[in-house]
Design an enzyme around this catalytic site. Structure first.
Site, PDB file in Angstrom:
ATOM      1  N   THR A   1       4.014  -6.305  11.295  1.00 42.80           N
ATOM      2  CA  THR A   1       3.936  -7.358  10.272  1.00 42.80           C
ATOM      3  C   THR A   1       4.497  -6.771   8.976  1.00 42.80           C
ATOM      4  O   THR A   1       5.691  -6.814   8.741  1.00 42.80           O
ATOM      5  CB  THR A   1       2.496  -7.880  10.098  1.00 42.80           C
ATOM      6  OG1 THR A   1       1.591  -6.774   9.987  1.00 42.80           O
ATOM      7  CG2 THR A   1       2.090  -8.739  11.284  1.00 42.80           C
TER       8      THR A   1
ATOM      9  N   LYS B   1       0.573  -0.667  15.375  1.00 39.50           N
ATOM     10  CA  LYS B   1       1.053  -1.319  14.167  1.00 39.50           C
ATOM     11  C   LYS B   1      -0.116  -1.372  13.197  1.00 39.50           C
ATOM     12  O   LYS B   1      -1.286  -1.391  13.572  1.00 39.50           O
ATOM     13  CB  LYS B   1       1.606  -2.719  14.449  1.00 39.50           C
ATOM     14  CG  LYS B   1       0.597  -3.759  14.923  1.00 39.50           C
ATOM     15  CD  LYS B   1      -0.259  -4.435  13.882  1.00 39.50           C
ATOM     16  CE  LYS B   1       0.556  -5.074  12.787  1.00 39.50           C
ATOM     17  NZ  LYS B   1      -0.380  -5.750  11.778  1.00 39.50           N
TER      18      LYS B   1
ATOM     19  N   THR C   1      -8.592   0.059  16.420  1.00 41.53           N
ATOM     20  CA  THR C   1      -7.505   0.228  15.460  1.00 41.53           C
ATOM     21  C   THR C   1      -6.896  -1.126  15.144  1.00 41.53           C
ATOM     22  O   THR C   1      -7.368  -2.161  15.595  1.00 41.53           O
ATOM     23  CB  THR C   1      -6.441   1.171  16.019  1.00 41.53           C
ATOM     24  OG1 THR C   1      -5.422   1.315  15.031  1.00 41.53           O
ATOM     25  CG2 THR C   1      -5.829   0.641  17.281  1.00 41.53           C
TER      26      THR C   1
ATOM     27  N   GLU D   1       0.528  -0.235   3.024  1.00 42.15           N
ATOM     28  CA  GLU D   1       1.258  -1.162   2.154  1.00 42.15           C
ATOM     29  C   GLU D   1       1.456  -0.565   0.762  1.00 42.15           C
ATOM     30  O   GLU D   1       0.486  -0.257   0.059  1.00 42.15           O
ATOM     31  CB  GLU D   1       0.513  -2.493   2.076  1.00 42.15           C
ATOM     32  CG  GLU D   1       0.606  -3.282   3.369  1.00 42.15           C
ATOM     33  CD  GLU D   1      -0.198  -4.549   3.371  1.00 42.15           C
ATOM     34  OE1 GLU D   1       0.107  -5.433   4.195  1.00 42.15           O
ATOM     35  OE2 GLU D   1      -1.141  -4.674   2.581  1.00 42.15           O
TER      36      GLU D   1
ATOM     37  N   ASN E   1       0.394  -7.828  -1.423  1.00 40.20           N
ATOM     38  CA  ASN E   1      -0.756  -8.661  -1.062  1.00 40.20           C
ATOM     39  C   ASN E   1      -0.921  -9.859  -1.978  1.00 40.20           C
ATOM     40  O   ASN E   1      -1.539 -10.842  -1.599  1.00 40.20           O
ATOM     41  CB  ASN E   1      -2.018  -7.794  -1.045  1.00 40.20           C
ATOM     42  CG  ASN E   1      -2.062  -6.939   0.206  1.00 40.20           C
ATOM     43  OD1 ASN E   1      -2.368  -7.426   1.278  1.00 40.20           O
ATOM     44  ND2 ASN E   1      -1.711  -5.669   0.073  1.00 40.20           N
TER      45      ASN E   1
ATOM     46  N   THR F   1       3.208 -16.351   0.568  1.00 39.81           N
ATOM     47  CA  THR F   1       4.205 -17.173  -0.136  1.00 39.81           C
ATOM     48  C   THR F   1       5.615 -16.702   0.179  1.00 39.81           C
ATOM     49  O   THR F   1       5.830 -15.726   0.835  1.00 39.81           O
ATOM     50  CB  THR F   1       3.986 -17.097  -1.652  1.00 39.81           C
ATOM     51  OG1 THR F   1       4.034 -15.724  -2.073  1.00 39.81           O
ATOM     52  CG2 THR F   1       2.642 -17.677  -2.012  1.00 39.81           C
TER      53      THR F   1
END
Length: 382
Positions: free
Chosen positions: A143, A165, A176, A255, A377, A382
């Site tokens: 993702t 992932k 996980t 991230e 995030n 959007t």
């Protein structure tokens, strides 16, 4: 070198779930395989978790079907129906029992799964299954990951392949983010479950990016036996090593992350206490932002240790960045700020914490907290 276990094939496609990237993959074993799985404890777990637990309960699976870009979470009875429909469509295409298909979904929460797109994309996929397709599967399950996470190992005549992932919403609880481990070794389901739990406890359950346990966490292992028996102790070592490597890659690819952070805690009363304190360090926004800013503000580490629910003998605590002590035996160490600032410019940061003379220890992994984490995030849907 990349190896592929005997009897496993896969196919990855774009089903049009959200965009034009890979978003659906099937992993198939030529024969019914021994299996074990662990799942999230999040009470708002995804519909595929509910179905997957039932399908893995007998210790056997033959296929895994995963979609990305949509988690099928908080979607009510329709979500459960869609998860069943996905397994049934894949089972019909492969000519196997639907109960032998493990479903997984990952992506945005609260949006109905466009199941009709998946169902219409499944026919014909069996003819496209490839022995070397597993690396593509590692891409299809991504993702917000910036790169696929895939590893293989040889163990005598047997091969182990593992993929994972995860980049955000990472604080696993008994599992996980998504991870699938495939081997042609012959191992009984009960042994697989025990070995998987041992490996997960010191790998995926020892990593955190942001302290949020995902609704979709799944780790599963399939062993189809086509390469024969293996030494179980050796297999445990290989499995654990693979899981640790993947867990570290998940933290490294957190991230917005710019640094992998490893925290080693020793001298605790128990391993459990050591892990709790280590996790508190890698989950502290103050510690994470200081590391991102390359600021050796070690007082934030001391504060976090002191907030432990378990007693800490502060007079026995020592803390170092790699081999540079900032606090030793309950006292501040010699000021080496310039050396620490240089060390924090690296992309891997090691923090050693000794709590005293106990036998408990643990190693955990996390990452720094950057401006990009907020951006990613803040704009996720959007």
């Amino acid at each position: 070198m990349t190896y592929f276990p005997k009897g496993f094939t896969s196919c990855s496609i774009n089903a049009g779930i959200k965009d034009d990237t890979l978003d659906f993959t099937i992993i198939y074993s030529d024969v019914r395989a021994s299996a074990a799985a662990m799942f999230t404890k999040n009470q708002f777990c995804g519909a595929p978790i509910v179905i997957g637990k039932k399908h893995a309960a007998d210790g056997y699976l033959q296929a895994v079907a995963v979609n990305s870009k949509n988690a099928n979470v908080a979607t009510g009875d329709k979500g459960l129906e869609d998860a069943r429909t996905m397994t049934e469509a894949v089972a019909a295409e492969l000519g196997i029992d639907a109960a032998d298909v493990l479903p997984s979904s990952t992506g945005v929460i609260g949006v109905p799964l466009p199941i009709e797109k998946i169902v219409s994309a499944v026919p014909g996929l069996k003819a496209r299954l490839r022995a070397d397709g597993l690396e593509q599967s590692a891409k299809a399950i991504m993702t917000t990951d910036t790169y696929p996470k895939f590893r293989t190992r040889k163990l005598g005549n047997a091969t182990v392949a593992a993929m994972a992932k995860g980049s955000g919403m990472i604080e696993p609880n008994m599992a996980t983010m998504l991870s699938y481990i495939l081997t042609d070794a012959k191992i009984e389901p009960a042994d697989l479950q025990e070995m998987l739990k041992r490996a997960v406890d010191v790998s995926f359950n020892s990593v955190s990016v942001d302290g949020d346990t995902s609704t979709s966490d799944t780790v599963a292992i399939l062993a189809n036996g086509l390469a024969g028996e293996v030494d179980l102790d050796e297999f445990q070592l290989v499995l654990t090593d693979l899981c640790i490597e993947l867990a570290k890659e998940i933290a490294r690819d957190g991230e917005g992350a710019t640094k992998l952070v490893e925290v080693r805690v020793s001298g605790a009363e128990t391993d459990k206490i050591a892990k709790k304190i280590g996790k508190s360090i890698i989950n502290s926004p103050l510690v994470k932002t200081a590391i991102f800013g390359e600021d050796p503000n070690w007082g934030r580490i001391m504060s976090t240790i002191g907030n432990s629910e378990d007693p800490v003998d502060t007079s026995a605590v020592s803390v170092s960045f790699a081999d540079v002590h900032v606090f030793k035996d309950g006292m501040p160490a010699e000021d080496k700020r310039a050396e620490l600032e240089d060390y924090l410019k690296t992309d891997e940061v090691l923090i050693n914490i000794s709590l005293g003379h106990g036998e408990g220890s643990a190693t955990v992994w996390g990452c720094d907290l950057s401006y990009d984490y907020v951006k990613i995030n803040g704009e996720y849907t959007t």
